[in-house]
Design an enzyme around this catalytic site. Sequence first.
Site, short mmCIF file in Angstrom:
data_model
loop_
_atom_site.label_atom_id
_atom_site.label_comp_id
_atom_site.label_asym_id
_atom_site.label_seq_id
_atom_site.Cartn_x
_atom_site.Cartn_y
_atom_site.Cartn_z
N HIS A 274 0.81 -1.21 0.00
CA HIS A 274 0.00 0.00 0.00
C HIS A 274 0.85 1.27 0.00
CE1 HIS A 274 -0.25 -0.46 4.70
NE2 HIS A 274 0.98 -0.37 4.26
N ASN A 275 0.30 2.31 -0.65
CA ASN A 275 0.88 3.66 -0.70
C ASN A 275 2.15 3.76 -1.54
OD1 ASN A 275 -1.11 4.19 1.35
ND2 ASN A 275 0.39 3.54 2.89
N SER B 206 4.58 2.43 1.30
CA SER B 206 4.94 3.85 1.26
C SER B 206 6.28 4.13 0.63
CB SER B 206 4.89 4.44 2.68
OG SER B 206 3.61 4.25 3.26
#
Length: 267
Positions: free
Chosen positions: A182-183, A201
């Site tokens: 994710h991210n 991230s």
Amino acid sequence: MAIHFKRFSNSIFNWKLTSDKFISLFTNSDVDETGRHEFLKWHKGGGMFHKSASIDPTAMIDFGAVVHSGSFVGENVHVGSGTVVGDNVTIGQSTKIGYNVALANCTIGDSCVIHHGVCIGQDGFGFFTDENGVMVKKPQALKAHIGDNVEIGANSCIDRGSWRDTMIGDHSKIDNLVQIAHNVVIGKCCILCGQVGIAGSVTMGDYVSLGGRVGVRDHVTIVSQVRLAAASCVTKDITKPGDYGGFPAVPIREWRRQVASRLQTLK
């Protein structure tokens, strides 16, 4: 012989009666009336689509594929058998999607190739421990966006975002069995070889190449025009373009000196 055939015929007849009762039970149920008729058969390929979905007439939805409510499928898209296009997913024109693909919480650009078994837009792996020592899931509420002319290899996974959308830049190519958490934001024209794992991230620039089994730790930034040798591990930001390798990843010449030094020690 005649007796055996009669028994076989009777068993088929009894099975037919039972199956007819089973089918009539479900066709008369409230679930069927409220849910089943929301989905229609697509004229080109025989797949199913929700009546609220928007599908271009030139798109091919193969038998066994399902397009859910609010989704958009562009012209000349091909959706393979067993694929599920979730609610409110957007698929750009001329994109080809293989068998048993799962798309949710995402947008797919134009002229992409999504190979068999790919999953895009599922929740990222985010948890924290509360005051009682119990693992609690962090909200994963954003999306994954795939640019134009992107190719994603079989059984790769790209998670949706939690605090920012996951992004894959135009013309990037992803091999089989790649995990993108994710991210993560990946620039244009990047190459990710098989079994690459990118933690949450991470930010990558343009024209970055990751060899097979490269690992990138969370919240790391990699500038544009970086190449990483196979099986390397990025543990901190890479701020200068160039070639890197090793664990932790260092400039390629330094890594080669490290390897040569270890070989000399072993002699």
